[in-house]
Design an enzyme around this catalytic site. Structure first.
Site, PDB file in Angstrom:
ATOM      1  N   GLU A  22       0.821  -1.208   0.000  1.00 57.50           N
ATOM      2  CA  GLU A  22       0.000   0.000   0.000  1.00 57.50           C
ATOM      3  C   GLU A  22       0.860   1.266   0.000  1.00 57.50           C
ATOM      4  O   GLU A  22       0.375   2.348   0.306  1.00 57.50           O
ATOM      5  CB  GLU A  22      -0.969   0.034   1.191  1.00 57.50           C
ATOM      6  CG  GLU A  22      -1.650  -1.284   1.505  1.00 57.50           C
ATOM      7  CD  GLU A  22      -2.561  -1.784   0.390  1.00 57.50           C
ATOM      8  OE1 GLU A  22      -2.695  -1.095  -0.634  1.00 57.50           O
ATOM      9  OE2 GLU A  22      -3.146  -2.871   0.538  1.00 57.50           O
TER      10      GLU A  22
ATOM     11  N   ASP B 219      -0.824  -0.979 -10.646  1.00 56.87           N
ATOM     12  CA  ASP B 219      -1.049  -2.406 -10.443  1.00 56.87           C
ATOM     13  C   ASP B 219      -0.903  -3.130 -11.780  1.00 56.87           C
ATOM     14  O   ASP B 219      -1.499  -2.713 -12.786  1.00 56.87           O
ATOM     15  CB  ASP B 219      -2.450  -2.659  -9.892  1.00 56.87           C
ATOM     16  CG  ASP B 219      -2.616  -2.213  -8.450  1.00 56.87           C
ATOM     17  OD1 ASP B 219      -1.595  -2.122  -7.737  1.00 56.87           O
ATOM     18  OD2 ASP B 219      -3.756  -1.944  -8.036  1.00 56.87           O
TER      19      ASP B 219
END
Length: 502
Positions: free
Chosen positions: A185, A324
């Site tokens: 994260e 991502d």
């Protein structure tokens, strides 16, 4: 690919991650996520990188692969599951032929290609493929802590153990531990740089606001020599923004619209407020034109950003864009084609394309910086993972940590019960569960996963204290079995977990 660069330097970082999904449901959440991402993102992105390697290209991009994802991509159960899934994809394409012949033909070709690539290159898992990419230097690999925890909320002892375990896992699969990590994260708390230095980590990612937008170079953190790189939001959001990002273009394939009889996706985006029944059929020619247009726009954006940074700082600068991996192909069907077009066009535009390692070697390292508590989540703080919506998960995680650290894990020999107890605790502490709840994405599934792993840990902890539990530990190991090298004694101190000198 890593030479030249009159305009400046560009680093693309891809973060590949899914939580542990094997044996935990199939559809609509669970293993289906793994197989979709594998088929639509991992296969085409790796194929692209292998083609670059065959051309002799080096330092094309920085590839993060989390240990928990790598464990699934090597797992025999998951490998068999993907093979079955790919065959089913082809059968679904054939079944759609009478009703949707054009769609069926496209999906037949795509599924046949995926089956061929998997059977030719992936049948022994991802590690041999990844080892080749790393060895050829086409990518720099980023690792991470085991099971992808939100590190700032971990006890320092558990934080260090999780990081050592994750780095050791990568070393076992590839032969050496990575020097860089994708911090889960992009979360940071002051002092974590010293954890990284002790573990042999030399560079990691934060989000741009963590550096107050000053992302034109890597920056040593505090008094350490560990370098953080910040994601350039001005450039990254050309792709990532839900409001104006490329994947929302009307010509691209719509992710959310299905032909429910076959499970295939027949429509283009058409418009942001167009109902699924009113969306137009997908047109590959129009989509290809959009790919070319958006690749050119992205290159122009990178060049303009680098010129502005050079004017501001008086020297060639760096842009880091991070995404991502699952965006490319899975969420954004045309993403791998866009990726290839950009990576080929940037050097032609005078931009040096390299990895984070290459950026350091090229001298893109500035003055030390103090990084505040931060993440790449909404608000760039920690509330996604410790806010009121997930107070129950936070409290549960604190309880798991307290009980885990209170266990007597020291001993002359490994204990299968202790090892599995630690494994279940790490899975309970995955950052994914709180993220999914806060974002209301399969929240019930996420709460269940956090709860079931915490309960399994508590059960094993009680059995361990009673001197029993070998059979139960073996049962759970068959279901929750990543990190087979994990040695619970490493958490007790005095025992190095794994083969790397982390």
């Amino acid at each position: 690919m890593s030479t030249g660069g009159s305009e400046g330097t560009f680093c693309l970082v891809l973060h590949s991650h899914l939580p542990w999904l094997a044996h935990h449901g199939a559809w609509p959440v669970g293993e289906e996520w793994l197989y979709q991402a594998w088929a639509h993102s991992y296969l085409p992105v790796v194929d692209l990188l292998e083609r670059f390697a065959a051309e002799g290209r080096e330092d094309v991009l920085t590839l993060g692969v989390t240990p928990v994802l790598a464990a699934q991509l090597d797992d025999p159960y998951c490998l068999r599951g993907l093979h079955d899934w790919l065959g089913d994809w082809q059968l679904r394409a054939h079944g759609a032929a009478p009703r949707l012949p054009d769609l069926a033909a496209r999906e037949h070709r795509a599924s046949a290609w995926a089956l061929e690539r998997f059977e030719a290159r992936w049948r022994h898992g991802f590690s041999p493929v990844l080892r080749s990419l790393v060895g050829s230097r086409v990518v720099e690999l980023l690792g991470g802590p085991a099971a992808h925890p939100f590190q700032p909320l971990l006890d320092p002892r558990l934080r260090a153990f999780s990081l050592r375990t994750g780095l050791a896992d990568t070393a076992l699969r590839l032969g050496s531990a990575p020097e860089g990590i994708w911090a889960p994260e992009c979360a940071y708390a002051p002092g974590m740089e010293h954890d990284y230095a002790r573990a042999g980590v030399r560079r990691f990612l934060v989000d741009g606001p963590s550096l107050r937008g000053d992302t034109a170079a890597g920056r040593p953190v505090g008094t350490s020599d560990v370098v953080c790189f910040g994601r350039d939001l001005e450039v990254s959001y050309r792709v990532w923004s839900p409001r104006v990002g490329y994947p929302g273009d009307p010509a691209y394939r719509d992710f959310h619209t299905y032909d429910h009889a076959s499970g295939l996706k027949p429509a283009r985006v058409t418009g942001k407020n167009v109902a699924p029944r009113d969306k137009r059929p997908y047109d590959p020619v129009a989509a290809d034109a959009a790919v070319r247009r958006h690749a050119a726009d992205f290159v122009d954006t990178v060049v303009a950003r680098l010129r502005a940074l050079k004017e501001r700082h008086g020297r060639p600068s760096l842009v880091v864009a991070a995404y991502d991996t699952e965006l490319y192909g899975h969420w954004w069907h045309e993403g791998p084609r866009w990726l290839e077009a950009v990576l080929r066009a940037l050097p032609e535009a005078g931009v040096r394309v390299t990895t984070l390692r290459g950026a350091v070697e090229a001298g893109h390292v500035g003055a030390p910086v103090e990084v505040p508590p931060s993440s790449w989540g909404a608000g760039k703080d920690w509330h996604v993972w410790n806010g009121p919506q997930v107070a129950d998960i936070v409290a549960g995680n604190e309880g798991v940590q307290r009980e885990l650290l209170a266990l007597d894990l020291a001993g002359p020999a490994r204990s299968a019960v202790a090892d599995q107890a630690v494994r279940e605790a790490l899975l309970a502490l995955s950052s994914d569960w709180a993220f999914m709840v806060t974002k209301d994405s399969a929240a019930d599934y996420a709460r269940y996963r956090a709860k079931v792993h915490a309960e399994r840990f508590a059960e094993l902890a009680a059995l361990l204290r009673a001197g029993r539990g070998a059979r139960r530990a073996a049962e759970l190991r068959r279901v929750d079995g990543p990190f087979g090298h994990l040695d619970a004694r490493g958490l007790a101190g005095g025992w190095e977990d794994g083969p790397c000198a982390c």
